[in-house]
Design a protein around this motif. Sequence first.
Motif, PDB file in Angstrom:
ATOM      1  N   VAL A 324       0.854  -1.190   0.000  1.00 56.82           N
ATOM      2  CA  VAL A 324       0.000   0.000   0.000  1.00 56.82           C
ATOM      3  C   VAL A 324       0.886   1.235   0.000  1.00 56.82           C
ATOM      4  O   VAL A 324       1.646   1.465   0.941  1.00 56.82           O
ATOM      5  N   SER A 325       0.795   2.029  -1.036  1.00 50.77           N
ATOM      6  CA  SER A 325       1.513   3.300  -1.087  1.00 50.77           C
ATOM      7  C   SER A 325       0.592   4.399  -0.572  1.00 50.77           C
ATOM      8  O   SER A 325      -0.565   4.503  -0.985  1.00 50.77           O
ATOM      9  N   LEU A 326       1.112   5.209   0.329  1.00 47.86           N
ATOM     10  CA  LEU A 326       0.330   6.297   0.902  1.00 47.86           C
ATOM     11  C   LEU A 326       0.532   7.605   0.147  1.00 47.86           C
ATOM     12  O   LEU A 326      -0.180   8.581   0.392  1.00 47.86           O
ATOM     13  N   HIS A 327       1.513   7.646  -0.761  1.00 50.01           N
ATOM     14  CA  HIS A 327       1.819   8.884  -1.478  1.00 50.01           C
ATOM     15  C   HIS A 327       0.699   9.195  -2.464  1.00 50.01           C
ATOM     16  O   HIS A 327       0.214   8.316  -3.183  1.00 50.01           O
ATOM     17  N   PRO A 447       8.575  10.877 -15.462  1.00 51.84           N
ATOM     18  CA  PRO A 447       7.773   9.645 -15.553  1.00 51.84           C
ATOM     19  C   PRO A 447       7.837   8.802 -14.281  1.00 51.84           C
ATOM     20  O   PRO A 447       6.870   8.094 -13.960  1.00 51.84           O
ATOM     21  N   GLY A 448       8.947   8.868 -13.552  1.00 49.90           N
ATOM     22  CA  GLY A 448       9.055   8.065 -12.342  1.00 49.90           C
ATOM     23  C   GLY A 448       8.063   8.459 -11.268  1.00 49.90           C
ATOM     24  O   GLY A 448       7.693   7.647 -10.415  1.00 49.90           O
ATOM     25  N   LEU A 449       7.610   9.716 -11.311  1.00 46.88           N
ATOM     26  CA  LEU A 449       6.645  10.170 -10.307  1.00 46.88           C
ATOM     27  C   LEU A 449       5.288   9.487 -10.487  1.00 46.88           C
ATOM     28  O   LEU A 449       4.532   9.330  -9.525  1.00 46.88           O
ATOM     29  N   GLN A 450       4.958   9.133 -11.722  1.00 44.99           N
ATOM     30  CA  GLN A 450       3.659   8.510 -11.997  1.00 44.99           C
ATOM     31  C   GLN A 450       3.451   7.287 -11.115  1.00 44.99           C
ATOM     32  O   GLN A 450       2.408   7.117 -10.483  1.00 44.99           O
ATOM     33  N   SER A 451       4.463   6.400 -11.082  1.00 44.03           N
ATOM     34  CA  SER A 451       4.329   5.157 -10.327  1.00 44.03           C
ATOM     35  C   SER A 451       4.503   5.368  -8.831  1.00 44.03           C
ATOM     36  O   SER A 451       4.032   4.550  -8.037  1.00 44.03           O
ATOM     37  N   ARG A 452       5.181   6.457  -8.444  1.00 42.01           N
ATOM     38  CA  ARG A 452       5.412   6.704  -7.018  1.00 42.01           C
ATOM     39  C   ARG A 452       4.185   7.305  -6.328  1.00 42.01           C
ATOM     40  O   ARG A 452       4.084   7.286  -5.116  1.00 42.01           O
ATOM     41  N   PHE A 453       3.279   7.868  -7.140  1.00 45.05           N
ATOM     42  CA  PHE A 453       2.080   8.495  -6.574  1.00 45.05           C
ATOM     43  C   PHE A 453       0.834   7.851  -7.192  1.00 45.05           C
ATOM     44  O   PHE A 453       0.178   8.436  -8.054  1.00 45.05           O
ATOM     45  N   PRO A 454       0.503   6.638  -6.740  1.00 48.05           N
ATOM     46  CA  PRO A 454      -0.617   5.911  -7.353  1.00 48.05           C
ATOM     47  C   PRO A 454      -1.993   6.420  -6.937  1.00 48.05           C
ATOM     48  O   PRO A 454      -2.987   6.117  -7.604  1.00 48.05           O
ATOM     49  N   ASN A 455      -2.064   7.158  -5.843  1.00 53.04           N
ATOM     50  CA  ASN A 455      -3.366   7.602  -5.335  1.00 53.04           C
ATOM     51  C   ASN A 455      -3.650   9.012  -5.852  1.00 53.04           C
ATOM     52  O   ASN A 455      -2.983   9.971  -5.471  1.00 53.04           O
ATOM     53  N   ARG A 456      -4.650   9.131  -6.692  1.00 55.06           N
ATOM     54  CA  ARG A 456      -4.979  10.413  -7.312  1.00 55.06           C
ATOM     55  C   ARG A 456      -6.374  10.837  -6.859  1.00 55.06           C
ATOM     56  O   ARG A 456      -7.355  10.145  -7.112  1.00 55.06           O
ATOM     57  N   PHE A 457      -6.433  11.987  -6.196  1.00 48.87           N
ATOM     58  CA  PHE A 457      -7.708  12.527  -5.724  1.00 48.87           C
ATOM     59  C   PHE A 457      -7.983  13.834  -6.470  1.00 48.87           C
ATOM     60  O   PHE A 457      -7.197  14.782  -6.378  1.00 48.87           O
ATOM     61  N   GLU A 458      -9.080  13.876  -7.199  1.00 45.40           N
ATOM     62  CA  GLU A 458      -9.424  15.070  -7.967  1.00 45.40           C
ATOM     63  C   GLU A 458     -10.535  15.843  -7.258  1.00 45.40           C
ATOM     64  O   GLU A 458     -11.617  15.315  -7.005  1.00 45.40           O
TER      65      GLU A 458
END
Length: 560
Positions: A324-327, A447-458
Amino acid sequence: MRKEYRLINDFKKQTQTTIWKHLDAMAVNYAVYSSHLKGLAPYLTDFDVYLYCDNSSMVVVCLDYCGHCEEQTYEESETLSPLILSDGHDSRVSKVWKLVQTVRSIKNQLMIPVYGLLITEADITNAYNLYDMWDSNNVTVIDYMKRLKYRKIRVNEDEELACRSYVNAMIENPLPALETGNPINQPHLEENSQTEAVDPEYEEFERMLNDFINKEYNETFGNGPTADHQELDMDDDDGESDFDADEHDTTPEEDVSFPDGEIEQNPNVSVNVEILRPIPNPREELDKLVGCNDIKQRMDDLLNLTSYNKMLQQFCPTAKQHVVSLHSLFLGRPGTGKTTVCKIYGSLLRQAGALSKGHVVVCDRSTFIGTLWGDEERSVRQVLDMAKGGVLMIDEAYLLNSSHPNDPGKNVIQLLMNILADETQRDIAIVLCGYNEPMKKLLDLNPGLQSRFPNRFEFQDFTIDELLEITKRRVLDYGYRFIEEAWQKYVDVLSSAYQARDTETWGNARFVGNLLERIYIQHASRCVKQQTKGKSELLAITPEDIVPIEVPRPKAKIGF
């Protein structure tokens, strides 16, 4: 407003949402002496009591850890009574009455104006009807507070303050019980009052009353004043097991320490960083938010997976846990609630056991970019250390990565990438906030940030109906009410602004806050000029108080 009553009048203005900030401010007020007493005889022996005094007045703050989740109705109408008798409830001692008696005793002993504030966990359903009666007895009540016993309230016990003598006099000479029957309404802050006739049966009544108090307290809390209130504080109606109750305890631990909010970019430059402490009831606060339904559901999904991992660890220690990634990314325009939700997010993660502290460290580009070579690395390491156990929130994160090849913000991004790649750095959540389009460009450039921040809240813009609901809640915090004509005018003003808005710069709830501030100022000016009197008129917003403010317009496009 008499100058010597400023301390009292400032306390009388406080609400659920402002009282803790006010108490923090009192702790650093060089002119106000404050002290914490574990009980104040003879009426408040089982309560935490805080005394605040300046050179001419005193305020007594009493915390009531009643632990009652159900509603309580105080049936007092014109006068206070020692016992509360109401349909559907057991008879009980009125804590307001006990505070009134304490205030009167202190006033008689010190001969200065004294006011009392009761902060209680009870939900007093008819509180609005009782404010005037309470105020006439020199007390007020803030009800429906949660987990009071875990609140840390600092005091200012400065021995150099002359007003400390008021508190010392009370400690050295305990307060006597008032020789009077039922308390009656007194002139507000009356300087000299006549002592009422002594009731010959008062001593017997006082003995019976004390017996009732002790019986009520022991039946409610168990083994005396030191009994643990935690079971009573828990919300048991949600079907949580004992495991869930422990894991979802939102109370900050007593030994948890939080950073002071300052970093050194270099030996010559220090930068202040905002620290948001965890809140005790994050789930409730999330539910209270207007709109944000998708945000709430997505956050529930993430927290449920986190809690499921904790359950697996306890009951199935050999089972493979989900990663579980919290980022997270918080995407949206200004005023859509990103900072508010981020604070709730940290507290929820602490509640689920995913973070050890749950505080939020709020940063932006200026936090990291210094004046000397290497400032960025020093700043990032200090901020990450500050955020350990909580959330690092970087506002307008896209400003860290411009198209300029020598932009020092790129160093910050790279340092963060290194931290995110370290699997040992589990006790932290990083949240990048900003507008949708610029944030997407940031992710495209890295591009590396995409996978490091899987939780997207709009975060979507608020609708006009949601903005009106936000208005009602904010106005209620101050006790104001719109008369019918004023509310219709306000709706028209807000609707016109909404229709004329520039969708790229529209402030959403921030615009509502600015509009209300202008209305409050206009309302206050009108009341002063008209010498308005009476609580009802002082809190009534009229049409002449509604003043529009400037709405940012779309910029004209140049070209054909």
